[in-house]
Design a protein around this motif. Structure first.
Motif, PDB file in Angstrom:
ATOM      1  N   ARG A  41       0.829  -1.207   0.000  1.00 29.85           N
ATOM      2  CA  ARG A  41       0.000   0.000   0.000  1.00 29.85           C
ATOM      3  C   ARG A  41       0.864   1.258   0.000  1.00 29.85           C
ATOM      4  N   ASP A  42       1.919   1.239   0.802  1.00 30.00           N
ATOM      5  CA  ASP A  42       2.812   2.399   0.867  1.00 30.00           C
ATOM      6  C   ASP A  42       3.511   2.620  -0.471  1.00 30.00           C
ATOM      7  N   LEU A  43       3.917   1.542  -1.113  1.00 30.42           N
ATOM      8  CA  LEU A  43       4.596   1.657  -2.407  1.00 30.42           C
ATOM      9  C   LEU A  43       3.683   2.323  -3.433  1.00 30.42           C
ATOM     10  N   ARG A  44       2.433   1.897  -3.473  1.00 33.09           N
ATOM     11  CA  ARG A  44       1.487   2.488  -4.427  1.00 33.09           C
ATOM     12  C   ARG A  44       1.220   3.954  -4.118  1.00 33.09           C
ATOM     13  N   ALA A  45       1.161   4.275  -2.836  1.00 31.42           N
ATOM     14  CA  ALA A  45       0.899   5.664  -2.453  1.00 31.42           C
ATOM     15  C   ALA A  45       2.060   6.577  -2.853  1.00 31.42           C
ATOM     16  N   VAL A  46       3.277   6.068  -2.756  1.00 29.38           N
ATOM     17  CA  VAL A  46       4.458   6.888  -3.037  1.00 29.38           C
ATOM     18  C   VAL A  46       4.850   6.853  -4.507  1.00 29.38           C
ATOM     19  N   CYS A  47       4.760   5.676  -5.153  1.00 32.09           N
ATOM     20  CA  CYS A  47       5.316   5.494  -6.497  1.00 32.09           C
ATOM     21  C   CYS A  47       4.284   5.265  -7.589  1.00 32.09           C
ATOM     22  N   GLY A  48       3.033   4.968  -7.254  1.00 36.51           N
ATOM     23  CA  GLY A  48       2.030   4.790  -8.289  1.00 36.51           C
ATOM     24  C   GLY A  48       1.579   3.351  -8.442  1.00 36.51           C
ATOM     25  N   ASN A  49       1.113   3.027  -9.628  1.00 37.21           N
ATOM     26  CA  ASN A  49       0.421   1.767  -9.901  1.00 37.21           C
ATOM     27  C   ASN A  49       1.387   0.588 -10.041  1.00 37.21           C
ATOM     28  N   PHE A  50       1.717  -0.032  -8.915  1.00 41.75           N
ATOM     29  CA  PHE A  50       2.576  -1.215  -8.897  1.00 41.75           C
ATOM     30  C   PHE A  50       1.845  -2.386  -8.259  1.00 41.75           C
ATOM     31  N   SER A  51       2.152  -3.583  -8.729  1.00 42.64           N
ATOM     32  CA  SER A  51       1.696  -4.791  -8.038  1.00 42.64           C
ATOM     33  C   SER A  51       2.938  -5.591  -7.683  1.00 42.64           C
ATOM     34  N   THR A  52       2.898  -6.257  -6.545  1.00 42.05           N
ATOM     35  CA  THR A  52       4.083  -6.964  -6.061  1.00 42.05           C
ATOM     36  C   THR A  52       3.717  -8.367  -5.597  1.00 42.05           C
ATOM     37  N   THR A  53       4.712  -9.238  -5.609  1.00 43.49           N
ATOM     38  CA  THR A  53       4.563 -10.587  -5.074  1.00 43.49           C
ATOM     39  C   THR A  53       5.710 -10.858  -4.108  1.00 43.49           C
ATOM     40  N   MET A  54       5.396 -11.642  -3.093  1.00 38.56           N
ATOM     41  CA  MET A  54       6.435 -12.018  -2.136  1.00 38.56           C
ATOM     42  C   MET A  54       7.369 -13.046  -2.754  1.00 38.56           C
ATOM     43  N   SER A  55       8.587 -13.073  -2.262  1.00 38.49           N
ATOM     44  CA  SER A  55       9.555 -14.051  -2.740  1.00 38.49           C
ATOM     45  C   SER A  55       9.338 -15.380  -2.030  1.00 38.49           C
ATOM     46  N   ASP A  56       9.439 -16.477  -2.787  1.00 36.12           N
ATOM     47  CA  ASP A  56       9.311 -17.790  -2.156  1.00 36.12           C
ATOM     48  C   ASP A  56      10.641 -18.267  -1.579  1.00 36.12           C
ATOM     49  N   ARG A  57      11.667 -17.405  -1.673  1.00 38.78           N
ATOM     50  CA  ARG A  57      12.985 -17.766  -1.130  1.00 38.78           C
ATOM     51  C   ARG A  57      13.175 -17.275   0.299  1.00 38.78           C
ATOM     52  N   HIS A  58      12.240 -16.441   0.782  1.00 41.37           N
ATOM     53  CA  HIS A  58      12.374 -15.876   2.122  1.00 41.37           C
ATOM     54  C   HIS A  58      11.129 -16.184   2.942  1.00 41.37           C
ATOM     55  N   SER A  59      11.338 -16.655   4.157  1.00 37.08           N
ATOM     56  CA  SER A  59      10.203 -16.942   5.034  1.00 37.08           C
ATOM     57  C   SER A  59       9.676 -15.682   5.708  1.00 37.08           C
ATOM     58  N   LEU A  60      10.502 -14.637   5.768  1.00 34.63           N
ATOM     59  CA  LEU A  60      10.109 -13.393   6.427  1.00 34.63           C
ATOM     60  C   LEU A  60      10.241 -12.236   5.447  1.00 34.63           C
ATOM     61  N   PHE A  61       9.184 -11.481   5.268  1.00 35.38           N
ATOM     62  CA  PHE A  61       9.222 -10.327   4.370  1.00 35.38           C
ATOM     63  C   PHE A  61       9.850  -9.137   5.077  1.00 35.38           C
ATOM     64  N   ILE A  62      10.723  -8.419   4.352  1.00 36.82           N
ATOM     65  CA  ILE A  62      11.336  -7.189   4.835  1.00 36.82           C
ATOM     66  C   ILE A  62      10.990  -6.091   3.848  1.00 36.82           C
ATOM     67  N   GLY A  63      10.496  -4.971   4.323  1.00 39.19           N
ATOM     68  CA  GLY A  63      10.162  -3.896   3.406  1.00 39.19           C
ATOM     69  C   GLY A  63       9.874  -2.585   4.104  1.00 39.19           C
ATOM     70  N   SER A  64      10.350  -1.521   3.513  1.00 38.19           N
ATOM     71  CA  SER A  64      10.003  -0.175   3.978  1.00 38.19           C
ATOM     72  C   SER A  64      10.044   0.749   2.774  1.00 38.19           C
ATOM     73  N   VAL A  65       9.183   1.746   2.776  1.00 39.88           N
ATOM     74  CA  VAL A  65       9.166   2.735   1.706  1.00 39.88           C
ATOM     75  C   VAL A  65       8.671   4.048   2.286  1.00 39.88           C
ATOM     76  N   HIS A  66       9.382   5.120   1.972  1.00 42.83           N
ATOM     77  CA  HIS A  66       8.878   6.430   2.370  1.00 42.83           C
ATOM     78  C   HIS A  66       9.269   7.465   1.325  1.00 42.83           C
ATOM     79  N   GLY A  67       8.394   8.428   1.140  1.00 43.18           N
ATOM     80  CA  GLY A  67       8.617   9.479   0.170  1.00 43.18           C
ATOM     81  C   GLY A  67       9.282  10.683   0.790  1.00 43.18           C
ATOM     82  N   GLN A  68       9.945  11.458  -0.046  1.00 45.03           N
ATOM     83  CA  GLN A  68      10.606  12.684   0.386  1.00 45.03           C
ATOM     84  C   GLN A  68      10.336  13.751  -0.667  1.00 45.03           C
TER      85      GLN A  68
END
Length: 315
Positions: free
Chosen positions: A16-43
Protein backbone atom coordinates in the motif's frame (compact mmCIF):
# COMPACT_ATOMS: atom_id res chain seq x y z
CA UNK A 1 1.58 -19.74 11.26
CA UNK A 2 1.62 -16.51 13.29
CA UNK A 3 5.01 -15.55 11.83
CA UNK A 4 3.64 -16.14 8.34
CA UNK A 5 0.57 -14.02 9.04
CA UNK A 6 2.79 -11.28 10.45
CA UNK A 7 4.90 -11.38 7.28
CA UNK A 8 1.79 -11.21 5.07
CA UNK A 9 0.48 -8.22 7.04
CA UNK A 10 3.82 -6.45 6.66
CA UNK A 11 3.83 -7.18 2.93
CA UNK A 12 0.30 -5.82 2.46
CA UNK A 13 1.18 -2.65 4.36
CA UNK A 14 4.39 -2.17 2.34
CA UNK A 15 2.50 -2.72 -0.92
CA UNK A 16 0.00 0.00 0.00
CA UNK A 17 2.81 2.40 0.87
CA UNK A 18 4.60 1.66 -2.41
CA UNK A 19 1.49 2.49 -4.43
CA UNK A 20 0.90 5.66 -2.45
CA UNK A 21 4.46 6.89 -3.04
CA UNK A 22 5.32 5.49 -6.50
CA UNK A 23 2.03 4.79 -8.29
CA UNK A 24 0.42 1.77 -9.90
CA UNK A 25 2.58 -1.22 -8.90
CA UNK A 26 1.70 -4.79 -8.04
CA UNK A 27 4.08 -6.96 -6.06
CA UNK A 28 4.56 -10.59 -5.07
CA UNK A 29 6.43 -12.02 -2.14
CA UNK A 30 9.56 -14.05 -2.74
CA UNK A 31 9.31 -17.79 -2.16
CA UNK A 32 12.98 -17.77 -1.13
CA UNK A 33 12.37 -15.88 2.12
CA UNK A 34 10.20 -16.94 5.03
CA UNK A 35 10.11 -13.39 6.43
CA UNK A 36 9.22 -10.33 4.37
CA UNK A 37 11.34 -7.19 4.83
CA UNK A 38 10.16 -3.90 3.41
CA UNK A 39 10.00 -0.17 3.98
CA UNK A 40 9.17 2.74 1.71
CA UNK A 41 8.88 6.43 2.37
CA UNK A 42 8.62 9.48 0.17
CA UNK A 43 10.61 12.68 0.39
CA UNK A 44 9.62 16.02 -1.14
CA UNK A 45 12.48 18.47 -1.71
CA UNK A 46 11.11 21.73 -3.04
CA UNK A 47 8.72 19.77 -5.26
CA UNK A 48 11.25 17.13 -6.37
CA UNK A 49 9.93 13.75 -5.20
CA UNK A 50 12.16 10.89 -4.00
CA UNK A 51 11.20 7.42 -2.80
CA UNK A 52 13.44 5.45 -0.43
CA UNK A 53 12.73 1.74 -0.91
CA UNK A 54 14.02 -1.33 0.94
CA UNK A 55 12.60 -4.79 0.26
CA UNK A 56 13.20 -8.49 -0.35
CA UNK A 57 10.00 -8.84 -2.43
CA UNK A 58 10.03 -11.40 -5.23
CA UNK A 59 8.73 -9.23 -8.07
CA UNK A 60 7.58 -5.62 -8.45
CA UNK A 61 5.53 -5.02 -11.60
CA UNK A 62 4.18 -1.91 -13.26
CA UNK A 63 1.49 -2.50 -15.86
CA UNK A 64 1.07 -0.41 -18.97
CA UNK A 65 -1.05 2.67 -18.31
CA UNK A 66 -3.14 4.81 -20.62
CA UNK A 67 -1.13 7.36 -22.56
CA UNK A 68 -0.98 10.79 -20.92
CA UNK A 69 -2.61 9.36 -17.81
CA UNK A 70 -2.02 10.78 -14.36
CA UNK A 71 0.02 7.71 -13.38
CA UNK A 72 2.62 7.94 -16.16
CA UNK A 73 3.79 11.51 -15.58
CA UNK A 74 7.22 10.45 -14.36
CA UNK A 75 10.35 8.65 -15.34
CA UNK A 76 12.15 6.93 -12.46
CA UNK A 77 15.87 7.56 -11.99
CA UNK A 78 16.89 4.67 -9.72
CA UNK A 79 20.08 4.69 -7.63
CA UNK A 80 20.83 1.21 -6.32
CA UNK A 81 22.13 1.67 -2.77
CA UNK A 82 22.67 -1.98 -1.85
CA UNK A 83 21.87 -5.44 -3.13
CA UNK A 84 21.26 -6.57 -6.71
CA UNK A 85 18.13 -6.39 -8.84
CA UNK A 86 17.05 -6.96 -12.43
CA UNK A 87 14.80 -4.60 -14.42
CA UNK A 88 12.96 -5.64 -17.58
CA UNK A 89 11.27 -3.25 -20.01
CA UNK A 90 10.44 -3.53 -23.73
CA UNK A 91 12.26 -6.87 -24.11
CA UNK A 92 15.44 -5.44 -22.57
CA UNK A 93 17.01 -6.46 -19.28
CA UNK A 94 19.48 -4.53 -17.14
CA UNK A 95 21.25 -5.71 -13.99
CA UNK A 96 21.74 -3.23 -11.16
CA UNK A 97 24.51 -3.61 -8.61
CA UNK A 98 25.30 -1.29 -5.70
CA UNK A 99 25.94 2.27 -6.96
CA UNK A 100 24.45 1.57 -10.41
CA UNK A 101 21.89 4.04 -11.77
CA UNK A 102 19.10 3.33 -14.25
CA UNK A 103 16.41 5.37 -15.99
CA UNK A 104 13.00 3.70 -16.40
CA UNK A 105 9.97 4.99 -18.33
CA UNK A 106 6.79 4.93 -16.25
CA UNK A 107 4.56 4.93 -19.34
CA UNK A 108 5.79 1.48 -20.36
CA UNK A 109 5.20 -1.76 -18.46
CA UNK A 110 8.26 -3.00 -16.58
CA UNK A 111 9.29 -5.47 -13.89
CA UNK A 112 11.80 -5.21 -11.07
CA UNK A 113 13.14 -8.47 -9.67
CA UNK A 114 15.17 -8.04 -6.45
CA UNK A 115 17.87 -10.64 -5.86
CA UNK A 116 17.47 -10.83 -2.10
CA UNK A 117 17.31 -7.73 0.08
CA UNK A 118 17.76 -4.50 -1.89
CA UNK A 119 17.73 -0.82 -1.09
CA UNK A 120 17.43 2.03 -3.57
CA UNK A 121 16.44 5.65 -4.04
CA UNK A 122 14.02 6.46 -6.86
CA UNK A 123 13.83 10.05 -8.12
CA UNK A 124 10.61 11.02 -9.89
CA UNK A 125 11.52 13.10 -12.95
CA UNK A 126 8.72 14.76 -14.92
CA UNK A 127 8.36 12.68 -18.07
CA UNK A 128 7.60 15.73 -20.21
CA UNK A 129 10.86 17.39 -19.14
CA UNK A 130 12.82 14.20 -19.72
CA UNK A 131 11.44 13.96 -23.24
CA UNK A 132 12.44 17.57 -23.95
CA UNK A 133 16.08 16.88 -23.07
CA UNK A 134 16.30 13.33 -24.41
CA UNK A 135 14.58 13.98 -27.75
CA UNK A 136 14.36 10.67 -29.61
CA UNK A 137 16.50 8.76 -27.09
CA UNK A 138 15.00 5.74 -25.40
CA UNK A 139 13.89 6.45 -21.83
CA UNK A 140 15.27 3.19 -20.46
CA UNK A 141 18.78 2.03 -19.68
CA UNK A 142 21.66 1.88 -17.23
CA UNK A 143 24.03 4.81 -16.95
CA UNK A 144 27.75 4.37 -17.50
CA UNK A 145 28.94 3.29 -14.06
CA UNK A 146 32.18 5.29 -14.20
CA UNK A 147 31.14 8.42 -16.09
CA UNK A 148 31.53 11.82 -14.47
CA UNK A 149 27.80 12.39 -14.95
CA UNK A 150 26.97 9.22 -12.98
CA UNK A 151 29.33 10.22 -10.16
CA UNK A 152 27.64 13.61 -9.99
CA UNK A 153 24.18 12.04 -9.79
CA UNK A 154 25.29 9.73 -6.97
CA UNK A 155 26.71 12.62 -4.98
CA UNK A 156 23.67 14.84 -5.55
CA UNK A 157 21.07 12.18 -4.75
CA UNK A 158 22.85 11.02 -1.61
CA UNK A 159 23.24 14.58 -0.37
CA UNK A 160 19.51 15.10 -0.89
CA UNK A 161 18.68 11.87 0.89
CA UNK A 162 20.87 12.73 3.89
CA UNK A 163 19.21 16.03 4.74
CA UNK A 164 15.83 16.81 6.21
CA UNK A 165 14.32 19.09 3.60
CA UNK A 166 10.75 19.61 2.51
CA UNK A 167 8.88 21.55 -0.11
CA UNK A 168 8.63 24.44 2.36
CA UNK A 169 12.39 25.08 2.31
CA UNK A 170 14.47 26.76 -0.36
CA UNK A 171 13.42 28.92 -3.26
CA UNK A 172 10.46 28.08 -5.47
CA UNK A 173 12.80 27.29 -8.35
CA UNK A 174 15.06 24.90 -6.40
CA UNK A 175 13.05 21.77 -7.21
CA UNK A 176 12.78 22.42 -10.98
CA UNK A 177 16.48 23.37 -11.09
CA UNK A 178 17.46 20.13 -9.36
CA UNK A 179 15.25 18.18 -11.75
CA UNK A 180 16.78 19.83 -14.82
CA UNK A 181 20.28 19.11 -13.53
CA UNK A 182 19.48 15.45 -12.89
CA UNK A 183 17.86 15.01 -16.31
CA UNK A 184 20.86 16.56 -18.05
CA UNK A 185 23.30 14.36 -16.14
CA UNK A 186 21.19 11.27 -16.85
CA UNK A 187 21.21 12.06 -20.58
CA UNK A 188 24.99 12.43 -20.50
CA UNK A 189 25.46 9.22 -18.52
CA UNK A 190 23.31 7.20 -20.90
CA UNK A 191 25.09 8.69 -23.93
CA UNK A 192 28.52 7.72 -22.61
CA UNK A 193 27.27 4.22 -21.89
CA UNK A 194 25.78 3.86 -25.35
CA UNK A 195 28.96 5.06 -27.03
CA UNK A 196 30.98 2.47 -25.13
CA UNK A 197 33.52 5.06 -24.05
CA UNK A 198 35.57 4.49 -20.90
CA UNK A 199 34.38 6.58 -17.99
CA UNK A 200 37.85 8.06 -17.38
CA UNK A 201 40.02 9.80 -19.92
CA UNK A 202 43.82 9.77 -19.90
CA UNK A 203 44.84 11.77 -16.84
CA UNK A 204 47.86 12.22 -14.59
CA UNK A 205 49.02 9.76 -11.95
CA UNK A 206 47.57 11.79 -9.06
CA UNK A 207 44.23 11.93 -10.84
CA UNK A 208 44.25 8.17 -11.46
CA UNK A 209 45.03 7.54 -7.78
CA UNK A 210 42.18 9.84 -6.76
CA UNK A 211 39.80 8.14 -9.17
CA UNK A 212 40.92 4.73 -7.91
CA UNK A 213 40.20 5.61 -4.27
CA UNK A 214 36.80 7.04 -5.21
CA UNK A 215 36.02 3.93 -7.23
CA UNK A 216 36.94 1.81 -4.19
CA UNK A 217 34.49 3.84 -2.07
CA UNK A 218 31.67 3.32 -4.55
CA UNK A 219 32.42 -0.40 -5.04
CA UNK A 220 33.04 -1.71 -1.51
CA UNK A 221 29.94 -3.90 -1.70
CA UNK A 222 31.23 -5.63 -4.84
CA UNK A 223 32.69 -9.02 -3.94
CA UNK A 224 35.05 -8.92 -6.95
CA UNK A 225 36.57 -5.55 -5.95
CA UNK A 226 40.36 -5.83 -6.18
CA UNK A 227 43.35 -4.71 -8.30
CA UNK A 228 42.04 -6.32 -11.51
CA UNK A 229 38.56 -4.84 -10.99
CA UNK A 230 39.99 -1.33 -10.49
CA UNK A 231 42.37 -1.59 -13.44
CA UNK A 232 39.61 -2.78 -15.74
CA UNK A 233 37.23 0.02 -14.77
CA UNK A 234 39.92 2.72 -14.83
CA UNK A 235 41.33 1.53 -18.16
CA UNK A 236 44.89 1.22 -16.77
CA UNK A 237 47.21 -1.73 -16.20
CA UNK A 238 47.33 -3.61 -12.91
CA UNK A 239 51.08 -2.93 -12.71
CA UNK A 240 50.51 0.81 -13.09
CA UNK A 241 47.90 0.69 -10.34
CA UNK A 242 50.20 -1.23 -7.99
CA UNK A 243 52.95 1.32 -8.62
CA UNK A 244 50.67 4.27 -7.82
CA UNK A 245 49.74 2.79 -4.44
CA UNK A 246 53.30 1.69 -3.65
CA UNK A 247 54.52 5.26 -4.23
CA UNK A 248 52.29 6.21 -1.29
CA UNK A 249 53.51 3.26 0.79
CA UNK A 250 50.13 1.58 0.43
CA UNK A 251 48.85 -1.79 -0.79
CA UNK A 252 45.70 -1.89 -2.92
CA UNK A 253 44.35 -4.95 -1.12
CA UNK A 254 45.12 -3.54 2.34
CA UNK A 255 43.49 -0.24 1.38
CA UNK A 256 40.30 -2.00 0.27
CA UNK A 257 40.28 -4.18 3.39
CA UNK A 258 40.73 -1.15 5.65
CA UNK A 259 37.91 0.78 3.99
CA UNK A 260 35.59 -2.22 4.25
CA UNK A 261 36.40 -2.71 7.92
CA UNK A 262 35.76 0.97 8.61
CA UNK A 263 32.36 0.82 6.90
CA UNK A 264 31.45 -2.30 8.91
CA UNK A 265 32.51 -0.52 12.11
CA UNK A 266 30.37 2.47 11.15
CA UNK A 267 27.33 0.21 10.75
CA UNK A 268 28.06 -1.61 14.02
CA UNK A 269 27.96 1.77 15.78
CA UNK A 270 24.56 2.64 14.28
CA UNK A 271 21.65 2.02 16.70
CA UNK A 272 19.18 1.80 13.81
CA UNK A 273 21.08 -1.25 12.48
CA UNK A 274 21.12 -3.21 15.74
CA UNK A 275 18.57 -5.64 14.23
CA UNK A 276 21.07 -6.69 11.52
CA UNK A 277 23.50 -9.45 12.43
CA UNK A 278 27.24 -8.84 12.34
CA UNK A 279 27.56 -11.39 9.52
CA UNK A 280 24.88 -9.61 7.47
CA UNK A 281 26.71 -6.31 7.84
CA UNK A 282 30.08 -7.85 6.98
CA UNK A 283 28.72 -9.57 3.87
CA UNK A 284 27.01 -6.34 2.81
CA UNK A 285 30.44 -4.70 2.62
CA UNK A 286 32.02 -7.36 0.45
CA UNK A 287 33.30 -9.95 2.91
CA UNK A 288 32.54 -13.54 1.95
CA UNK A 289 34.15 -15.46 4.83
CA UNK A 290 32.89 -14.79 8.36
CA UNK A 291 36.00 -16.22 10.07
CA UNK A 292 38.39 -14.19 7.89
CA UNK A 293 36.34 -11.05 8.55
CA UNK A 294 36.36 -11.61 12.31
CA UNK A 295 40.15 -12.07 12.40
CA UNK A 296 40.77 -9.02 10.22
CA UNK A 297 38.40 -6.88 12.31
CA UNK A 298 40.08 -7.87 15.56
CA UNK A 299 43.54 -7.13 14.15
CA UNK A 300 42.43 -3.69 12.99
CA UNK A 301 40.33 -2.57 15.98
CA UNK A 302 41.83 -4.72 18.78
CA UNK A 303 38.32 -5.94 19.61
CA UNK A 304 36.19 -8.76 18.27
CA UNK A 305 33.20 -7.45 16.26
CA UNK A 306 30.68 -8.55 18.91
CA UNK A 307 32.62 -6.88 21.74
CA UNK A 308 33.09 -3.75 19.61
CA UNK A 309 29.34 -3.52 19.02
CA UNK A 310 28.32 -4.22 22.61
CA UNK A 311 30.79 -1.69 23.97
CA UNK A 312 29.74 1.16 21.64
CA UNK A 313 26.00 0.62 21.22
CA UNK A 314 23.76 2.06 23.96
CA UNK A 315 21.55 -0.47 25.67
Amino acid sequence: MSALLHSCDAFASWNRDLRAVCGNFSTTMSDRHSLFIGSVHGQDICGLELAHIRTNAGLISRHRTCADGDDDRYCFLILQSSGHQRIRQQHQVIELRPNDIALVDSAQAFEIEPQGLVQNISIHLTRKEVNLQFGQKQLFGKLDRNSVATYMIRALVRSLGDVELSKDYGGKNDGPALEQALIGLAAAGLSEHADGQPGFACVGHDDIYGLATRLVESSLQEVELGPEYLARHLNVSVRQLYRLFEQRHESISRYILQRRLERVAQDLRAPELRHESITQIAFKWGFVDAAHFSRAFKRHFQHAPRDFRQYLLPV
